[in-house]
Design a protein around this motif. Sequence first.
Motif, PDB file in Angstrom:
ATOM      1  N   PHE A   1       0.874  81.904  75.266  1.00  0.00           N
ATOM      2  CA  PHE A   1      -0.092  81.990  74.597  1.00  0.00           C
ATOM      3  C   PHE A   1      -1.074  80.776  74.460  1.00  0.00           C
ATOM      4  N   LYS A   2      -2.241  80.759  74.934  1.00  0.00           N
ATOM      5  CA  LYS A   2      -3.322  79.632  74.898  1.00  0.00           C
ATOM      6  C   LYS A   2      -3.545  79.497  73.439  1.00  0.00           C
ATOM      7  N   GLY A   3      -3.601  78.366  72.889  1.00  0.00           N
ATOM      8  CA  GLY A   3      -4.407  78.011  71.580  1.00  0.00           C
ATOM      9  C   GLY A   3      -5.683  77.326  71.611  1.00  0.00           C
ATOM     10  N   ASN A   4      -6.177  76.963  70.533  1.00  0.00           N
ATOM     11  CA  ASN A   4      -7.014  76.308  70.132  1.00  0.00           C
ATOM     12  C   ASN A   4      -7.245  74.686  70.686  1.00  0.00           C
ATOM     13  N   ASP A   5      -6.306  74.338  71.387  1.00  0.00           N
ATOM     14  CA  ASP A   5      -6.195  72.663  71.739  1.00  0.00           C
ATOM     15  C   ASP A   5      -6.773  72.436  72.743  1.00  0.00           C
TER      16      ASP A   5
END
Length: 149
Positions: A140-144
């Motif tokens: 899962f790609k995050g908001n970083d």
Amino acid sequence: MIFVSVTRLRVKSMFYLVPFFLANEASVKRLIRTPGFLGGRELIDKHLTFWTATLWETERNMREFRNSSAHREAMQKLPSWCDEASYVHWQQEERSLAPWPELYARMQSDGKLTKVRQPSPQQLSRAYPPIQWTRLGRTFKGNDPVNSQ
């Protein structure tokens, strides 16, 4: 410091698999939109065992997700669907997740139990088998913007 959350759930019967998957997908949709979520991954292991590892800017960000309606509704059904459930949290400097065997070791040493209605012998003794399958997973790609997982 980065907040790490790892969960391990074992669905007790194929009968619960479809509702579990639907609840999981609703939670994932909310997860990737939660402010402070940096990234993570999920793994399906043998015997209907599901692992999730996530990175957060703060514990507060993780709690915001945990208290969201999608996740809360799934957690209310977890005691009926699962016969094993545990989690572990810690803080670290690194903005990346350790390999699955290290996450398993952390769960064994520091994990906390989540109540289930019909706990398995492994739940009662906290003697979970090591992770055996590592190919059935997703990231899962995050908001970083610096280092999304």
